[in-house]
Design a protein around this motif. Structure first.
Motif, PDB file in Angstrom:
ATOM      1  N   ALA A  12       8.482 -32.553   1.133  1.00 29.34           N
ATOM      2  CA  ALA A  12       8.912 -31.634   0.282  1.00 29.34           C
ATOM      3  C   ALA A  12       8.919 -31.931  -1.247  1.00 29.34           C
ATOM      4  O   ALA A  12       8.792 -32.814  -1.875  1.00 29.34           O
ATOM      5  N   LEU A  13       8.963 -30.700  -2.027  1.00 25.40           N
ATOM      6  CA  LEU A  13       8.980 -30.804  -3.721  1.00 25.40           C
ATOM      7  C   LEU A  13      10.440 -31.062  -3.889  1.00 25.40           C
ATOM      8  O   LEU A  13      11.269 -30.007  -3.731  1.00 25.40           O
ATOM      9  N   THR A  14      10.732 -31.967  -4.734  1.00 24.49           N
ATOM     10  CA  THR A  14      12.026 -32.125  -5.107  1.00 24.49           C
ATOM     11  C   THR A  14      12.096 -31.861  -6.423  1.00 24.49           C
ATOM     12  O   THR A  14      11.113 -31.993  -7.454  1.00 24.49           O
ATOM     13  N   LEU A  15      13.361 -31.932  -7.237  1.00 25.17           N
ATOM     14  CA  LEU A  15      13.456 -31.923  -8.589  1.00 25.17           C
ATOM     15  C   LEU A  15      12.867 -32.947  -9.212  1.00 25.17           C
ATOM     16  O   LEU A  15      12.120 -33.191 -10.452  1.00 25.17           O
ATOM     17  N   ALA A  16      13.036 -34.236  -8.594  1.00 20.61           N
ATOM     18  CA  ALA A  16      12.436 -35.443  -9.311  1.00 20.61           C
ATOM     19  C   ALA A  16      11.012 -35.678  -9.426  1.00 20.61           C
ATOM     20  O   ALA A  16      10.446 -36.020 -10.525  1.00 20.61           O
ATOM     21  N   ARG A  17      10.513 -35.185  -8.128  1.00 19.43           N
ATOM     22  CA  ARG A  17       8.924 -34.883  -8.099  1.00 19.43           C
ATOM     23  C   ARG A  17       8.323 -33.912  -9.087  1.00 19.43           C
ATOM     24  O   ARG A  17       7.371 -34.048  -9.813  1.00 19.43           O
ATOM     25  N   ALA A  18       8.977 -32.741  -9.430  1.00 19.11           N
ATOM     26  CA  ALA A  18       8.755 -31.648 -10.280  1.00 19.11           C
ATOM     27  C   ALA A  18       8.808 -32.493 -11.560  1.00 19.11           C
ATOM     28  O   ALA A  18       7.531 -32.016 -12.456  1.00 19.11           O
ATOM     29  N   LYS A  19       9.754 -33.170 -12.105  1.00 16.63           N
ATOM     30  CA  LYS A  19       9.838 -33.579 -13.449  1.00 16.63           C
ATOM     31  C   LYS A  19       8.618 -34.620 -13.558  1.00 16.63           C
ATOM     32  O   LYS A  19       8.089 -34.640 -14.736  1.00 16.63           O
ATOM     33  N   ALA A  20       8.239 -35.315 -12.658  1.00 14.98           N
ATOM     34  CA  ALA A  20       7.314 -36.387 -12.692  1.00 14.98           C
ATOM     35  C   ALA A  20       5.901 -35.716 -12.984  1.00 14.98           C
ATOM     36  O   ALA A  20       5.161 -36.261 -13.846  1.00 14.98           O
ATOM     37  N   PHE A  21       5.863 -34.876 -12.014  1.00 14.15           N
ATOM     38  CA  PHE A  21       4.265 -34.098 -12.222  1.00 14.15           C
ATOM     39  C   PHE A  21       4.259 -33.321 -13.661  1.00 14.15           C
ATOM     40  O   PHE A  21       3.405 -33.671 -14.170  1.00 14.15           O
ATOM     41  N   ALA A  22       5.340 -32.882 -14.025  1.00 12.75           N
ATOM     42  CA  ALA A  22       5.180 -32.250 -15.309  1.00 12.75           C
ATOM     43  C   ALA A  22       5.129 -33.237 -16.606  1.00 12.75           C
ATOM     44  O   ALA A  22       4.529 -33.048 -17.705  1.00 12.75           O
ATOM     45  N   ALA A  23       5.797 -34.388 -16.307  1.00 13.04           N
ATOM     46  CA  ALA A  23       5.778 -35.470 -17.368  1.00 13.04           C
ATOM     47  C   ALA A  23       4.333 -35.845 -17.530  1.00 13.04           C
ATOM     48  O   ALA A  23       4.048 -36.388 -18.761  1.00 13.04           O
TER      49      ALA A  23
END
Length: 600
Positions: free
Chosen positions: A546-557
């Motif tokens: 799943a896409l999690t908030l932590a993963r989303a932040k890491a991708f965006a960073a």
């Protein structure tokens, strides 16, 4: 623009969109060198599916496309077998193969070609060029289809290829001695043909009878065919002769002021007595290095059908292998390569036949040290034993003992040829200068009233290989996105990723950018694309997928200034939360959203 209407067009118009993506499956044992999907490729399979399979990696990247499709003579026995979901098309499938008595054979040919041309157009680079050989059976319908697919304004020209060196004596009406080569650009403002090499006999027309310090020159024609408002004057030659203007004299291509300006610069030839019709000088030192290609290609320059068959026989002769019936001469493809692109271009042939295109690309690289690449597609069962086998042999060399011969010129010796013997000698000398380095000797003989010039190369035991590598592929199972989560199909990460990336961005995926362990696919100008996926059904159903908030932040960073598109089976963070926290990530659920994009 006039539209071509053929039976079944409404069913095939967007059929290329419904063709599923199928991954390329390498067979290392059938290729040469390491597996490389971004290198030379030979693909066995239906070319409609193969072209769709190439889109994720090559959309907009192919520099030159050459195809030699069925001419639809009625004697070829080709079959229409596209899986179009329409009762009329399904009825056609019961009447294969298509023969001369089939009243709808022209409609079926158009229905077969249309989706393939649409995909070929997508694969071609913006500055790329498309070539297709045909004869009288379908040339007019092909022109109209290509005008629709490429745009009428991107038509470049029609080349006439004089393919036979002797007339056919058994025909009822005319000996059909030519085929056509249609030429279209993806964008006619971005593609220009390369110049052809100049030959010695072409330079011989430049003389210097007046010892002009600027060197050798040839006279040009000043007379105009049509009315030119500034060219209606009479001319008084330096020797005193008056040449009247129209009527009844000639129109001139330049103004009177320009004529005398060129005269003052010594650029007008008036003849030895100063009374000839003025001829502007064209100096050899000022012309371009090459020559502009013309639209009539003679077999003495680009080869003929018998030459092509002899080359196939020479490669496979020791085994008495089945010989391909309609190969194209390698010199024809070499002319197309010479005109089309640079030394690092990608060439695609989706009706590969005997593999002449690959042979020509390898020979061009051997000649100038280039890094051209080829992609061949052949659906017939001889793709391995003939198409790929020819490429293997020309790469590695093949057993051959004897003299390899290529006919370079055949000229009938009639009285006119004898009267112009100097011109004929210059032509032969030009051939020797152009091709002499390719052969051990250039043989000249007169036989049965014809001058025959042949390039000969003695081979003691083995023809020298050209070097190179290629990867042999077949087509895998379709990537049906709606069946991924059910586990019915679980394509490899690279195969699914390439399909998704292309569908979402309309760009080809660069395999070098993929980081499977980080779930990263690649980037376009405005966004990065990610795919959270493993070909493991249990893993796909687990929270790890799943896409999690932590993963989303890491991708965006990884690049805060760009958007990030993330494909995943599920998510544990809402789009609203991502927006509230200014995280530039957009979630796309697998597989349904992209399935809709594919079918839209």
């Amino acid at each position: 623009m006039t539209e071509l209407v053929f039976k079944g067009k409404e069913f095939v118009y967007n059929h290329h969109l419904a063709v599923p993506f199928r991954p390329l499956v390498p067979h290392p044992e059938k290729g040469i060198g390491p597996v490389a999907l971004d290198g030379n490729l030979i693909i066995q399979g239906d070319n409609l599916h193969a072209l769709k399979a190439l889109l994720p990696l090559y959309a907009g990247k192919v520099d030159c496309i050459f195809i030699d499709p069925p001419y639809n003579t009625g004697n070829e026995g080709w079959c229409y077998n596209d899986n179009v979901n329409a009762p009329m098309i399904k009825e056609w499938l019961d009447s294969n193969p298509i023969g001369i008595e089939d009243g709808l054979r022209h409609d079926k040919w158009c229905a077969m070609m249309w989706p393939r041309l649409r995909l070929l157009h997508e694969l071609l680079a913006d500055d790329g060029v498309f070539w297709m050989t045909l004869d009288e059976n379908e040339i007019q319908r092909a022109r109209m289809m290509l005008d629709e697919v490429f745009g009428e304004g991107n038509f470049v020209d029609t080349v006439i290829w004089h393919k036979n060196y002797a007339p056919k004596a058994t025909v009822q009406y005319f000996s059909s001695d030519h085929d056509y080569v249609l030429v279209y650009a993806k964008d006619i403002n971005k593609w220009k043909p390369n110049l052809l090499r100049r030959t010695a006999d072409q330079d011989e027309v430049y003389k210097n009878p007046d010892n002009d310090p600027r060197g050798r020159w040839r006279p040009n024609n000043l007379a105009a065919r049509n009315y030119y408002s500034k060219g209606t004057y009479s001319i008084t030659c330096p020797g005193g002769r008056v040449i009247p203007g129209p009527p009844p004299g000639s129109y001139w291509r330049i103004s009177e002021e320009k004529l005398w300006e060129l005269h003052e610069d010594g650029r007008i030839w008036w003849g030895e007595d100063g009374n000839n019709v003025p001829a502007p000088k064209i100096f050899l030192s000022e012309v371009r290095e090459g020559r502009v290609p013309q639209t009539i290609w003679h077999w003495s320059d680009v080869g003929h059908t018998q030459e092509a068959k002899k080359e196939i026989v020479s490669i496979f002769s020791e085994e008495g292998s089945e010989i391909f019936l309609t190969p194209k001469p390698r010199r024809l493809i070499q002319r197309i390569i010479e005109l089309s692109s640079g030394s690092d271009a990608i060439y695609l042939d989706s009706f590969a036949g005997s593999g002449t295109t690959a042979h020509s690309v390898l020979a061009a690289n051997k000649k100038d040290g280039g890094n051209r690449r080829f992609i061949l597609v052949e659906m017939e069962d001889y793709a391995d034993r003939l198409t790929a086998e020819r490429v293997r042999r020309v790469i590695n060399g093949y057993d051959f003992k004897g003299t390899q011969k290529i006919e370079l010129l055949r000229e009938r010796l009639n009285w006119r040829a004898i009267e112009k013997a100097d011109a004929l000698v210059h032509k032969v000398q030009g051939i020797e200068n152009l091709h002499g380095h390719e052969y051990d000797r250039i043989k000249k003989e007169v036989k049965d009233g014809e001058l025959i010039v042949t390039g000969e190369k003695t081979v003691a035991e083995r023809a020298e290989g050209l070097g190179g590598t290629f990867t042999y592929c077949t087509l895998g199972d379709p990537v049906e996105l709606d069946k991924v989560l059910s586990g019915e199909t679980l394509p490899p990460y690279a195969g699914l990723g390439a399909a998704l990336f292309h569908m979402a961005t309309n760009h080809a995926l660069d395999p070098a950018t993929v980081r499977e362990e980080d779930f990263y696919l690649g980037a376009t100008e405005g966004q990065h694309v990610w795919l959270i996926y493993k070909p493991d059904l249990d893993w796909l159903k687990s929270p790890e997928a799943a896409l999690t908030l932590a993963r989303a932040k890491a991708f965006a960073a990884s690049d805060p200034d760009k958007k990030h598109l993330v494909f995943a089976p599920a998510r544990f963070v809402s789009q609203k939360m991502l927006a509230e926290q200014n995280i530039p990530v957009e979630f796309v659920p697998l597989p349904f959203a992209l399935y809709r994009i594919d079918r839209s």
